[in-house]
Write an enzyme that holds these catalytic residues in place. Structure first.
Site, PDB file in Angstrom:
ATOM      1  N   ASP A  45       0.820  -1.209   0.000  1.00 37.70           N
ATOM      2  CA  ASP A  45       0.000   0.000   0.000  1.00 37.70           C
ATOM      3  C   ASP A  45       0.854   1.259   0.000  1.00 37.70           C
ATOM      4  O   ASP A  45       0.465   2.284  -0.556  1.00 37.70           O
ATOM      5  CB  ASP A  45      -0.929  -0.003   1.216  1.00 37.70           C
ATOM      6  CG  ASP A  45      -2.046  -1.021   1.079  1.00 37.70           C
ATOM      7  OD1 ASP A  45      -2.243  -1.551  -0.028  1.00 37.70           O
ATOM      8  OD2 ASP A  45      -2.734  -1.294   2.079  1.00 37.70           O
ATOM      9  N   THR A 159      -8.952   1.262   6.753  1.00 39.60           N
ATOM     10  CA  THR A 159      -8.338  -0.034   7.031  1.00 39.60           C
ATOM     11  C   THR A 159      -6.852   0.097   7.345  1.00 39.60           C
ATOM     12  O   THR A 159      -6.150  -0.912   7.441  1.00 39.60           O
ATOM     13  CB  THR A 159      -8.516  -0.988   5.834  1.00 39.60           C
ATOM     14  OG1 THR A 159      -7.993  -0.363   4.655  1.00 39.60           O
ATOM     15  CG2 THR A 159      -9.985  -1.322   5.629  1.00 39.60           C
TER      16      THR A 159
END
Length: 262
Positions: A45, A159
């Site tokens: 990410d 998240t």
């Protein structure tokens, strides 16, 4: 169609970038180091965040990620799917999801600073001591917060750091802001909201340093900035949206199940 590959410094990511670059070229898809139509992040990410930031949150680019990291919420494609993936790009057989990012303004006595965040902004006292912040929503007082700090996240960021503060998971097609308190203090002297608050996309949050808090640490998608003599921090959802490529069978419910329960 022009694509640009973004990858981290690991030898595996570089290796995968070479493989994907060759496959794209064989399908007649141009790979460039300049202006692109599609940005492809290879890594975790963090690589995806770097790609978006390097393009200054350009909303004309289509973004997608290849997961060569760990959890990889933002990186949907697996390296084993490269053949299918290149065919999907060639035939434009995908859907596009619009996702939100934050616009952050920090006002001091001398200057104004502007930031953008795909995941979140965290606001804390410069010396990591108790943080005192007056919180308003559309200029209406919500609370006088006392604790470690406040985290304001997007659905994409729900998240990430947000989960460590017991924040809620928000589906990415929603366009919200979430205020998550970090270690709020509750006693007979100080009373704080201890639960996350989810706001509609048209609301504006302002954080005013009060009492002993004057200088702030601002963490924008993990990047640290020290702000002296801060008057307030303003956070809102951008009117523009980033465009992310999703496979036609993309299902966020399945992703949550896969990342956390399998």
């Amino acid at each position: 169609m022009k694509t640009k590959l973004y990858y981290n410094e690991s030898s595996e990511s570089k290796f995968l970038a070479d493989i994907l670059s060759n496959k794209l070229k064989r399908e007649g898809i141009e790979v460039t180091d300049e202006k692109q139509d599609i940005g492809i992040a290879i890594g975790g990410d963090g690589t995806f965040l770097h790609m978006v930031s390097e393009n200054n949150f350009n909303t004309d680019i289509l973004y997608i990620g290849v997961n060569n990291g760990t959890l990889g919420f933002l990186t949907e494609i697996k390296p084993t799917e490269f053949n299918e993936f290149t065919n999907i790009l060639k035939n434009k057989d995908y859907k596009i999801e619009n996702i939100s990012y934050e616009e952050i303004k920090v006002v001091t006595k001398e200057n104004e600073y502007y930031f953008k965040a795909l995941n979140e902004v965290a606001v804390r006292d410069e010396y990591l001591s108790t943080t005192y912040l007056s919180v308003t929503i559309d200029e209406t007082l919500l609370e006088n917060f006392v604790g470690d700090g406040l985290l304001i996240s997007t659905p994409t960021g729900s998240t990430a750091y947000n989960l460590s503060g017991n924040g809620a998971i928000i589906y990415s097609e929603l366009h919200t802001l979430q205020i998550t308190p970090l270690a709020p203090i509750n006693n007979k002297v100080y009373r704080c909201i201890t639960n996350p608050i989810v706001l509609p996309e048209n609301r504006v949050i302002k954080l005013y340093p009060i009492e002993r808090t004057k200088d702030l640490i601002i963490l924008v998608d993990g990047k640290k900035y020290t702000i002296k003599n801060a008057e307030y921090v303003e956070i809102k959802i951008s009117k523009d949206k980033l465009k992310c490529i999703r496979l036609n069978d993309f299902d966020y419910t399945s992703i949550i199940n896969d990342k956390y329960l399998n």
